[in-house]
Design a protein around this motif. Structure first.
Motif: not given
Length: 266
Positions: A100-117
């Motif tokens: 879960a951690d290795s998956w979330d660390s990538v998705l949080h920066l690569n997808t969630r961060a651009p979305l929230l920004a």
């Protein structure tokens, strides 16, 4: 009036060169990265390249509040005209080693961060009645899975759908959202290192050379600008033609004569 451009992942590679390109146009820049030393070096280069103003923001965009805080800090200085979401990670993690951690660390920066920004920018732009342009940095990996890159490929495929979905809903407010998808680009990243063996395997393309950060930066500047004013929801693939097809396959058969070739084609 000079545009205010926010570039994430601006400390190195594509993000840094994109910032330098905008600097050369006399833009006001807010540069964002997690690496303070690299960010300062990029800021200095942008100042030398002609930026009207350069601000450096050290931020971890993987945190839930990171993207919102970044946009709020930039907007407090001046309304943001262009947001380039370039920050990303590309770890090599075999599928059987995923958790879960290795998956979330990538998705949080690569997808969630651009979305929230993008959400944070859009709320402010809509409230103030301003137009804006967002450019997300995707990848050829959005179309083709690679060993060890399940989280990365998924994150970029999702980012391209985020691009379409946000363009659809934000277009009526005059906010354009597009993506640029690089092929293999030589960036010499310490955060995302690759072996020469890997680089050679993925960098074949019809134009016969590897990409450089400036190849991508020029595309970002163009699609963010007025020359692309009627383009939104698109992914521009800047990859030397590698997404056009496979370069490393032999002919599926070898004709013995032109007549045989013609008969088989018919």
């Amino acid at each position: 009036m000079s545009r205010h451009v926010v570039v994430t992942g601006a400390g190195s590679g594509i993000g840094r060169q994109t910032a330098v390109r905008f600097a050369g146009l006399g833009c006001r820049l807010t540069l964002v990265d997690i690496n303070a030393a690299q960010l300062q070096a990029a800021s200095d280069e942008c100042a030398r390249s002609g930026a009207k103003e350069v601000r450096a923001v050290v931020s971890d965009l993987r945190t839930p509040d990171g993207p919102e805080d970044m946009v709020a800090e930039a907007w407090a200085v001046a309304p943001v005209d262009v947001l380039v979401n370039s920050a990303g990670v590309y770890p090599a993690t075999p599928f059987l080693s995923l958790d879960a951690d290795s998956w979330d660390s990538v998705l949080h920066l690569n997808t969630r961060a651009p979305l929230l920004a993008t959400v944070a920018l859009a709320r402010r732009a809509v409230e103030s009645g301003r137009r804006a342009s967002v450019v997300n940095i995707s990848s050829g990996a959005a179309l083709r899975a690679r060993p060890g890159a399940a989280p990365y490929s998924t994150s970029k495929a999702a980012l391209e759908m985020v691009t379409k979905a946000s363009a659809l809903e934000l277009g009526p407010y005059g906010i354009r959202v597009n993506a640029v998808a690089p092929g293999f680009v030589t960036v010499n990243s310490t955060a995302n290192p690759v072996t020469e063996e890997y680089a050679a395997a993925v960098s074949g393309n019809p134009l016969g050379r590897r990409g450089e950060p400036d190849d991508i930066a020029r595309a970002v500047v163009w699609i963010a600008g007025e020359e692309a004013a009627w383009i939104t929801g698109e992914t521009l693939r800047v990859d030397g033609g590698s997404s056009a097809g496979a370069m490393n396959l032999p002919l599926h058969w070898t004709p013995r004569s032109m007549s045989e070739s013609g008969s088989r084609d018919n």
